[in-house]
Enzyme design. Structure first.
Site, PDB file in Angstrom:
ATOM      1  N   TYR A  64       0.740   7.563   6.805  1.00  0.00           N
ATOM      2  CA  TYR A  64       0.725   6.105   6.643  1.00  0.00           C
ATOM      3  C   TYR A  64      -0.473   5.514   7.396  1.00  0.00           C
ATOM      4  O   TYR A  64      -1.417   5.086   6.796  1.00  0.00           O
ATOM      5  CB  TYR A  64       2.041   5.496   7.138  1.00  0.00           C
ATOM      6  CG  TYR A  64       2.164   4.027   6.811  1.00  0.00           C
ATOM      7  CD1 TYR A  64       2.529   3.615   5.532  1.00  0.00           C
ATOM      8  CD2 TYR A  64       1.898   3.048   7.768  1.00  0.00           C
ATOM      9  CE1 TYR A  64       2.616   2.266   5.213  1.00  0.00           C
ATOM     10  CE2 TYR A  64       1.985   1.700   7.458  1.00  0.00           C
ATOM     11  CZ  TYR A  64       2.348   1.314   6.184  1.00  0.00           C
ATOM     12  OH  TYR A  64       2.439  -0.019   5.864  1.00  0.00           O
TER      13      TYR A  64
ATOM     14  N   SER B 256       2.190   2.432  -0.215  1.00  0.00           N
ATOM     15  CA  SER B 256       1.717   1.134   0.253  1.00  0.00           C
ATOM     16  C   SER B 256       0.398   1.326   1.001  1.00  0.00           C
ATOM     17  O   SER B 256      -0.587   1.762   0.399  1.00  0.00           O
ATOM     18  CB  SER B 256       2.784   0.473   1.125  1.00  0.00           C
ATOM     19  OG  SER B 256       2.528  -0.897   1.297  1.00  0.00           O
TER      20      SER B 256
ATOM     21  N   ASP C 175       6.822  -5.162  -8.361  1.00  0.00           N
ATOM     22  CA  ASP C 175       6.285  -5.087  -7.006  1.00  0.00           C
ATOM     23  C   ASP C 175       5.444  -6.331  -6.745  1.00  0.00           C
ATOM     24  O   ASP C 175       4.316  -6.447  -7.235  1.00  0.00           O
ATOM     25  CB  ASP C 175       5.436  -3.826  -6.830  1.00  0.00           C
ATOM     26  CG  ASP C 175       5.039  -3.595  -5.378  1.00  0.00           C
ATOM     27  OD1 ASP C 175       5.226  -4.511  -4.563  1.00  0.00           O
ATOM     28  OD2 ASP C 175       4.542  -2.497  -5.069  1.00  0.00           O
TER      29      ASP C 175
ATOM     30  N   HIS D   8       8.671  -2.749  -4.655  1.00  0.00           N
ATOM     31  CA  HIS D   8       7.874  -2.004  -3.691  1.00  0.00           C
ATOM     32  C   HIS D   8       8.618  -0.783  -3.158  1.00  0.00           C
ATOM     33  O   HIS D   8       8.026   0.096  -2.540  1.00  0.00           O
ATOM     34  CB  HIS D   8       7.482  -2.927  -2.544  1.00  0.00           C
ATOM     35  CG  HIS D   8       6.331  -2.439  -1.739  1.00  0.00           C
ATOM     36  ND1 HIS D   8       5.080  -2.197  -2.277  1.00  0.00           N
ATOM     37  CD2 HIS D   8       6.216  -2.129  -0.415  1.00  0.00           C
ATOM     38  CE1 HIS D   8       4.265  -1.779  -1.337  1.00  0.00           C
ATOM     39  NE2 HIS D   8       4.919  -1.713  -0.198  1.00  0.00           N
TER      40      HIS D   8
END
Length: 714
Positions: free
Chosen positions: A479, A559, A643, A678
């Site tokens: 991430y 994301s 999303d 999302h």
């Protein structure tokens, strides 16, 4: 916490029992029209030929989505073991699980899932020994499970339940109210809330909402002019009291909290994902004005509560790893604050006030460490639960003697414990009944060196006795942003990798919060390349130490992690066999122009800031760094039509450009979920099918045949 029943036929088979088939190479991507759209950034011309795909409600975009999905699912349907993976996932997913209970107004509330329910069900009970009764079943809100629970807030006296729902995974929320005693749904109905809490006060609650979006812009339009309202029970939304707004700053967002003694209201003001201002108001004084605790947005501040006449505030101001400060409401200027609990070696993630104590949740090397303090800030002892994993929970009121927490790791599902605060004693409340032998697997933490010499931690999990021959299918997940910390957690989906001799690796990249604000800032704005370098170095470590090879390495992230995967795939396409970017931020020049994308500017900067920032964003933006002569790995992009956080146009434009420029044989495809957002609230059935597709695609393109029985299709 997943319980499964053995299949009637043996599931685990030798890999050799499944004959390999030639990969399909006859797929043809849809023709995606190009338009002559050019933007000027500081005198530099940047083409954006797929700008038309930003219109998510147009007929042309809908036709494009349909055509792309037909190609993708046509490819996935040819993978011989796709159904077997789905069957195995369904089997191991089917186990009962329960959340940590919490108490309001004499009632206990808990969420349960019997295994394959699309959404977990809320129960209420008057004592912990009861089974309880259903207070809210989200599965009854829609036939397909795509309406999910987004907030669940009983009133302080336990008489009412306010809850918010999300439709199709959108961030938009609708708030409803239920009478707990009668079970009757009241007429109260709130629309156009987003990122809003529900804060009960007297005979109603505070919430925040945006203006109703214009037609056609619900999922992509910019969200501005956030306002705080007070809703009185039994009245229509049109009569809600506008409590606070700031029309001079339409980009600001607000949050509301009330201290446990109901003496003060706290207002949080944000303009990004990090840094906030704080206001407060004396609710006992009808003539009181709103006062300022913090006026800037440079650091993070959160009011824990009002105790012994002072606000206790968790902050990274003057302490990268956070500390607790005390502020007198009668003299709130920051120069008058005093240190209550100093910064420690571990990162202070949160504080709970329960049982007359302060329960502090620290993180040291991405592992949980719980410390107990008295209300004067004096250290008492540590929690008597020695675990290498993640501990969370400890909800409750100051007078509650009992609280609950959960423990999880990479190899053990979430286990719930009941904790007696005064005695510092924990007892098991509920253990998962999943039929998987965790003792077969092991996890360890290593520290590897990134490009600039920085030591970066990484967790690695696999079967015990795994042969390090450089040929193990490996999933590298990352991430690296927004101060988010990746800590050990259990994932039923990753068991598919582990039980097939695979490796799961998770590095704690810069940009996250694992070592405080300094670690976070080291991966933001003009330092963002550090995040990509850390991830690339993690892949090289796994290869150099014979866990895997570039032919057996899959990377995944969602994301901001989708941005990570897109960026490193363009920078080092030779290093990976498969790339799985999910709901990624792919257009770094225009991300801030949709919904609440502007909030991410503190991590990314924007293309309009200055020429240096524009050039830096262009240097790694996944959409703008795709090469025509690169040999890309197999790529499966995932996104969803609802999303409205990272709008699907990011993924649409990225895959269109990749399909245009890449001239190799590996598939570069996109899977677009319908009536999904999302990620939060996605029904179980949809998650199982999505991961069956992801893992099938990954294994297939690494030439790995999972050890499951493959049944001939009729």
């Amino acid at each position: 916490m997943k319980y499964f029943f053995p299949l009637a036929l043996a599931v685990l088979m030798l890999a050799a029992c499944t004959p390999k088939k030639e990969k399909p190479t006859d797929f043809q991507y849809p023709d995606t029209k190009k338009q002559d759209v050019v933007d000027d950034y500081f005198g530099q011309k940047v083409k954006d030929p797929y700008r038309w795909l930003e219109n998510d409600t147009s007929k042309a975009t809908a036709q494009w989505v349909k055509a792309q999905n037909e190609v993708t699912f046509g490819y996935l349907e040819q993978i011989p073991f796709r159904d077997a993976i789905k069957e195995r996932l369904t089997e191991i997913w089917n186990y009962p699980r329960i959340s940590a209970p919490f108490k309001r107004g004499g009632h206990y509330f808990v969420f349960k899932n019997d295994g394959l329910q699309n959404q977990s069900v809320a129960y209420i009970k008057d004592n912990l020994e009861d089974e309880g009764e259903v207070i809210l079943d989200p599965n009854k809100l829609s036939e397909d499970g795509t309406v999910s629970l987004a907030a669940f807030t009983p009133s302080e006296d336990g008489r009412y339940l306010a809850y918010a729902i999300s439709r199709g995974g959108s961030d938009w929320r609708e708030i409803y109210v239920k009478d707990i005693e009668t079970g009757k749904l009241l007429d109260d109905h709130i629309m156009w809330a987003k990122f809003s809490g529900i804060t009960w006060y007297k005979d109603g609650f505070f919430y925040t909402r945006y203006p109703k979006p214009e037609e056609g812009s619900k999922l992509s339009g910019v969200n501005e002019n956030n306002k705080i309202y007070y809703h009185k029970l039994g009245t229509p939304q049109s009569e809600d009291e506008l409590f606070y707004e700031d029309p001079e700053h339409p980009e600001w967002g607000f949050g509301v909290d009330i201290t446990e003694d109901e003496k003060y209201m706290i207002i949080y003001v944000t303009e990004s994902t990090s840094g906030n201002a704080l206001y407060f108001k004396d609710l006992k004084d009808p003539n009181a004005e709103m006062q300022t605790l913090v006026s800037g947005f440079e650091k993070d501040y959160s009011v824990i509560d009002h105790i012994n006449g002072q606000f206790l505030i968790r902050t990274n101001d003057g302490a990268s790893r956070y500390r607790i400060m005390a502020a007198d409401p009668a003299n709130p200027a920051m120069e008058n604050w005093t240190e209550f609990i100093p910064e420690e070696e571990g990162v202070l993630r949160g504080i709970s006030l329960v049982g007359g104590k302060m329960i502090a949740n620290y993180m040291k090397d991405a592992r949980s460490q719980i410390k107990i303090f008295d209300l004067e800030g004096n250290f008492q002892h540590e929690l008597d639960n020695d675990v290498v994993g993640t501990i969370s929970g400890f909800g409750g009121k100051l007078e509650d003697e009992i609280t609950f927490y959960t423990v999880t790791s990479f190899t053990t599902p979430s286990t719930v414990y009941k904790y007696n605060v005064a005695d510092n004693k924990s007892e098991l409340y509920q253990r998962s009944k999943i039929d998987i032998d965790a003792s077969k697997y092991e996890s360890k933490q290593v520290f590897y060196e990134s490009k600039d010499g920085t030591k970066v931690p990484m967790f690695i999990t696999h079967k015990k006795g795994l042969e390090l021959d450089g040929d193990n299918p490996t999933l590298l997940y990352g991430y690296g942003g927004f101060n988010v910390s990746l800590t050990p957690s259990f994932s039923i989906t990753r068991l598919i990798w582990l039980e097939n001799g695979g490796v799961f690796a998770m590095p704690n990249l810069r940009g996250g919060g694992e070592y405080g604000e300094e670690w976070h800032k080291a991966g933001t704005k003009l330092n963002k390349q550090n995040v990509f370098d850390d991830f690339i170095a993690a892949a090289e470590y796994l290869i150099d130490n014979d866990y895997t090879s570039s032919d057996k390495l899959t990377i995944q992230g969602g994301s901001n992690g989708g941005l990570l995967v897109g960026a490193v795939t363009n920078q080092r396409p030779d290093l990976f066999a498969v790339a799985l970017p999910a709901v990624g931020v792919m257009d770094m020049l225009r991300y801030h122009k949709f919904t609440i994308g502007r909030y991410w500017a503190t991590d990314y900067g924007t293309s309009e800031d200055k020429e240096e920032m524009f050039n830096y964003l262009m240097s790694y933006s996944p959409l703008h760094t795709i090469k025509e002569d690169a040999d890309y790995p197999a790529v499966l992009v995932t996104t969803a039509d609802h999303d409205d956080r990272v709008v699907p146009a990011h993924s649409f434009k990225y895959i269109s450009t990749l399909q245009e420029k890449y001239d190799g044989n590996n598939p570069v495809m996109i899977r677009i979920a319908v009536k999904a957002g999302h990620g939060a609230g996605k029904p179980t059935s949809m998650v199982i099918q999505e991961y069956a597709d992801l893992w099938s695609f990954a294994f297939y393109n690494m030439d790995v045949t999972p050890k499951y029985e493959v049944k001939e299709k009729e």
